[in-house]
Design a protein around this motif. Structure first.
Motif, PDB file in Angstrom:
ATOM      1  N   LEU A  69       0.857  -1.182   0.000  1.00  0.00           N
ATOM      2  CA  LEU A  69       0.000   0.000   0.000  1.00  0.00           C
ATOM      3  C   LEU A  69       0.893   1.230   0.000  1.00  0.00           C
ATOM      4  O   LEU A  69       1.673   1.447   0.933  1.00  0.00           O
ATOM      5  N   SER A  70       0.816   2.042  -1.057  1.00  0.00           N
ATOM      6  CA  SER A  70       1.663   3.225  -1.203  1.00  0.00           C
ATOM      7  C   SER A  70       0.801   4.479  -1.215  1.00  0.00           C
ATOM      8  O   SER A  70      -0.171   4.564  -1.985  1.00  0.00           O
ATOM      9  N   LEU A  71       1.170   5.450  -0.381  1.00  0.00           N
ATOM     10  CA  LEU A  71       0.392   6.692  -0.254  1.00  0.00           C
ATOM     11  C   LEU A  71       1.327   7.886  -0.281  1.00  0.00           C
ATOM     12  O   LEU A  71       2.384   7.883   0.360  1.00  0.00           O
ATOM     13  N   VAL A  72       0.920   8.916  -1.023  1.00  0.00           N
ATOM     14  CA  VAL A  72       1.606  10.207  -1.012  1.00  0.00           C
ATOM     15  C   VAL A  72       0.596  11.247  -0.549  1.00  0.00           C
ATOM     16  O   VAL A  72      -0.488  11.364  -1.128  1.00  0.00           O
ATOM     17  N   THR A  73       0.936  11.976   0.515  1.00  0.00           N
ATOM     18  CA  THR A  73       0.007  12.941   1.095  1.00  0.00           C
ATOM     19  C   THR A  73       0.378  14.359   0.679  1.00  0.00           C
ATOM     20  O   THR A  73       1.453  14.605   0.129  1.00  0.00           O
ATOM     21  N   SER A  74      -0.502  15.301   0.986  1.00  0.00           N
ATOM     22  CA  SER A  74      -0.307  16.687   0.576  1.00  0.00           C
ATOM     23  C   SER A  74       0.548  17.476   1.557  1.00  0.00           C
ATOM     24  O   SER A  74       0.789  18.660   1.343  1.00  0.00           O
ATOM     25  N   ASP A  75       1.027  16.840   2.634  1.00  0.00           N
ATOM     26  CA  ASP A  75       1.809  17.553   3.648  1.00  0.00           C
ATOM     27  C   ASP A  75       3.283  17.159   3.593  1.00  0.00           C
ATOM     28  O   ASP A  75       3.939  16.992   4.618  1.00  0.00           O
ATOM     29  N   HIS A  76       3.809  17.022   2.368  1.00  0.00           N
ATOM     30  CA  HIS A  76       5.219  16.684   2.168  1.00  0.00           C
ATOM     31  C   HIS A  76       5.565  15.310   2.733  1.00  0.00           C
ATOM     32  O   HIS A  76       6.681  15.084   3.186  1.00  0.00           O
ATOM     33  N   GLY A  77       4.607  14.409   2.722  1.00  0.00           N
ATOM     34  CA  GLY A  77       4.859  13.102   3.327  1.00  0.00           C
ATOM     35  C   GLY A  77       4.239  11.970   2.546  1.00  0.00           C
ATOM     36  O   GLY A  77       3.654  12.148   1.472  1.00  0.00           O
ATOM     37  N   GLY A  78       4.366  10.794   3.117  1.00  0.00           N
ATOM     38  CA  GLY A  78       3.794   9.613   2.501  1.00  0.00           C
ATOM     39  C   GLY A  78       4.227   8.367   3.243  1.00  0.00           C
ATOM     40  O   GLY A  78       4.961   8.433   4.240  1.00  0.00           O
ATOM     41  N   SER A  79       3.774   7.226   2.765  1.00  0.00           N
ATOM     42  CA  SER A  79       4.116   5.971   3.424  1.00  0.00           C
ATOM     43  C   SER A  79       4.029   4.818   2.441  1.00  0.00           C
ATOM     44  O   SER A  79       3.348   4.896   1.412  1.00  0.00           O
ATOM     45  N   SER A  80       4.735   3.756   2.798  1.00  0.00           N
ATOM     46  CA  SER A  80       4.642   2.505   2.057  1.00  0.00           C
ATOM     47  C   SER A  80       4.535   1.385   3.079  1.00  0.00           C
ATOM     48  O   SER A  80       5.346   1.319   4.014  1.00  0.00           O
ATOM     49  N   PHE A  93       4.518 -10.870   8.316  1.00  0.00           N
ATOM     50  CA  PHE A  93       5.408  -9.730   8.505  1.00  0.00           C
ATOM     51  C   PHE A  93       4.797  -8.479   7.886  1.00  0.00           C
ATOM     52  O   PHE A  93       4.186  -8.542   6.810  1.00  0.00           O
ATOM     53  N   LEU A  94       4.968  -7.363   8.574  1.00  0.00           N
ATOM     54  CA  LEU A  94       4.534  -6.062   8.070  1.00  0.00           C
ATOM     55  C   LEU A  94       5.689  -5.090   8.220  1.00  0.00           C
ATOM     56  O   LEU A  94       6.280  -4.978   9.295  1.00  0.00           O
ATOM     57  N   PHE A  95       6.010  -4.405   7.147  1.00  0.00           N
ATOM     58  CA  PHE A  95       7.040  -3.356   7.163  1.00  0.00           C
ATOM     59  C   PHE A  95       6.413  -2.063   6.693  1.00  0.00           C
ATOM     60  O   PHE A  95       5.870  -1.990   5.591  1.00  0.00           O
ATOM     61  N   GLU A  96       6.466  -1.037   7.550  1.00  0.00           N
ATOM     62  CA  GLU A  96       5.934   0.278   7.180  1.00  0.00           C
ATOM     63  C   GLU A  96       7.051   1.307   7.212  1.00  0.00           C
ATOM     64  O   GLU A  96       7.808   1.388   8.183  1.00  0.00           O
ATOM     65  N   ASN A  97       7.137   2.087   6.155  1.00  0.00           N
ATOM     66  CA  ASN A  97       8.056   3.215   6.080  1.00  0.00           C
ATOM     67  C   ASN A  97       7.218   4.465   5.850  1.00  0.00           C
ATOM     68  O   ASN A  97       6.574   4.600   4.817  1.00  0.00           O
ATOM     69  N   SER A  98       7.171   5.348   6.838  1.00  0.00           N
ATOM     70  CA  SER A  98       6.450   6.610   6.685  1.00  0.00           C
ATOM     71  C   SER A  98       7.441   7.751   6.831  1.00  0.00           C
ATOM     72  O   SER A  98       8.363   7.684   7.656  1.00  0.00           O
ATOM     73  N   SER A  99       7.277   8.797   6.039  1.00  0.00           N
ATOM     74  CA  SER A  99       8.257   9.879   6.047  1.00  0.00           C
ATOM     75  C   SER A  99       7.615  11.202   5.656  1.00  0.00           C
ATOM     76  O   SER A  99       6.531  11.248   5.066  1.00  0.00           O
ATOM     77  N   TYR A 100       8.300  12.262   6.014  1.00  0.00           N
ATOM     78  CA  TYR A 100       7.911  13.602   5.570  1.00  0.00           C
ATOM     79  C   TYR A 100       9.176  14.444   5.509  1.00  0.00           C
ATOM     80  O   TYR A 100      10.181  14.139   6.177  1.00  0.00           O
ATOM     81  N   TRP A 101       9.175  15.487   4.684  1.00  0.00           N
ATOM     82  CA  TRP A 101      10.347  16.344   4.599  1.00  0.00           C
ATOM     83  C   TRP A 101       9.980  17.782   4.919  1.00  0.00           C
ATOM     84  O   TRP A 101       8.843  18.212   4.724  1.00  0.00           O
ATOM     85  N   THR A 102      10.956  18.492   5.464  1.00  0.00           N
ATOM     86  CA  THR A 102      10.788  19.897   5.830  1.00  0.00           C
ATOM     87  C   THR A 102      11.993  20.691   5.347  1.00  0.00           C
ATOM     88  O   THR A 102      13.068  20.132   5.095  1.00  0.00           O
ATOM     89  N   PHE A 103      11.819  21.994   5.238  1.00  0.00           N
ATOM     90  CA  PHE A 103      12.941  22.865   4.919  1.00  0.00           C
ATOM     91  C   PHE A 103      13.766  23.134   6.173  1.00  0.00           C
ATOM     92  O   PHE A 103      13.222  23.235   7.277  1.00  0.00           O
ATOM     93  N   THR A 104      15.076  23.231   6.021  1.00  0.00           N
ATOM     94  CA  THR A 104      15.945  23.613   7.130  1.00  0.00           C
ATOM     95  C   THR A 104      16.141  25.133   7.089  1.00  0.00           C
ATOM     96  O   THR A 104      15.539  25.826   6.264  1.00  0.00           O
TER      97      THR A 104
END
Length: 317
Positions: A69-80, A93-104
């Protein structure tokens, strides 16, 4: 979104020998699945608040072995989320990778923040759950940051497993519209990974008066749906915006036999100045192909800034 799916690598964790052996076997199984030439089916669920999303099922030898299940959200993030199944069709087994990016603070520089979950299943139970968090500034740093980050063991229980397994099993055959609902259920289960056990002891719950005419619903409904239907029938809760919003309600099957069930229905984010969440303990029995309400109890939780010092998180009214 900059982050991608990361390798299924885990840091060493001290385990009891039987659990260690089971996890080693599961790792062998998902390694074989990842190397196999699977036949893939891709679905495009009608997500409303997702920029982009799809669900894929991979089969080998006529049996489902993996789904993604792959998702891209509108808040600079997403998950697989990757789910692996054994030949009998059970999740292992379940492996989830969720992430978001921000400006420094540097011009045009971004930072990725990543959370990974690894959950191992055996015989319908979670035998280990791990969480890893790390961040990096560019793709060259990603592999090193992931390797250095430590997996944190998460304590789980039978209720934790029950929050995941029905959803993972339903995902095996669900059509695209149903996957939207199941995706929300999976997200709520992940959010509740570290939640404690809901008490079974009647004394921990406030008794609610039953109606003169006992509430009932057809036995064709599963226990979660039956509990919710009874609360609606008794007008304890109302069908409306509060219970339709994502993450506003959850179900936990506390006990289940062939002829009875105890289900906890939790409503969160209440429109109340003092009470943040309410949950109901619904005890039911199957009689003449109908679910019959036998007992109804309640607990409440206040908003954090309204809680009294020393007050338990959940209390009976």
């Amino acid at each position: 979104m900059k982050s991608g799916i990361l390798l299924l690598a885990t840091a060493s964790v001290t385990l009891a020998a039987p659990v260690d052996d089971s996890i080693a076997q599961i790792r062998e199984q998902y390694a074989i699945i990842n190397e196999a030439d699977l036949e893939w089916e891709t679905l495009k669920p009608p997500f409303e608040d997702i920029v982009e999303g799809d669900f894929k099922r991979g089969s080998g030898g006529g049996k489902l072995r993996k789904s993604v299940l792959s998702l891209v959200t509108s808040d600079h993030g997403g998950s697989s989320t990757e789910i692996y199944y054994n030949p009998a069709g059970d999740p292992i087994f379940l492996f989830e990778n969720s992430s978001y990016w921000t400006f420094t603070q540097k011009e045009n520089e971004t930072k990725d923040n990543v959370t990974e979950h690894r959950i191992y299943f055996k015989d319908g139970k979670i035998i280990q759950a791990l969480e890893k968090n790390y961040e990096f500034l560019n793709e060259d740093e990603k592999a090193s940051a992931a390797e250095k980050a430590q997996n944190k063991p998460i304590a789980t229980n039978a209720q934790t497993s029950q929050r995941f397994l029905p959803t993972l099993l339903d995902l095996k055959t669900a059509a695209a519209p149903k996957i939207v609902v199941l995706s929300d259920e999976l997200s709520r289960a992940m959010d509740r990974l570290e939640e404690g056990v809901i008490p079974l002891d009647n004394d921990a719950w406030g008794v609610m008066k039953l109606p003169r005419k006992i509430a009932m619903t057809p036995a064709t409904q599963d226990s979660k749906s039956a509990a919710f239907a009874m609360l609606l029938e008794m007008q304890v809760i109302q069908e409306g915006e509060d219970v339709e919003q994502p993450n506003s309600y959850d179900f936990d099957v506390l006990e289940r036999t062939d002829r009875s069930a105890v289900v906890a229905v939790t409503l969160s984010g209440m429109q109340d100045d003092e009470i943040e969440s309410v949950r109901y303990r619904v005890e039911m029995r199957l009689e003449d192909e109908m679910w019959i309400l036998k007992d109804l109890r309640q607990q409440m939780k206040k908003w954090p800034d309204r809680a009294i010092d020393g007050q338990v998180e959940w209390f009976k009214p």
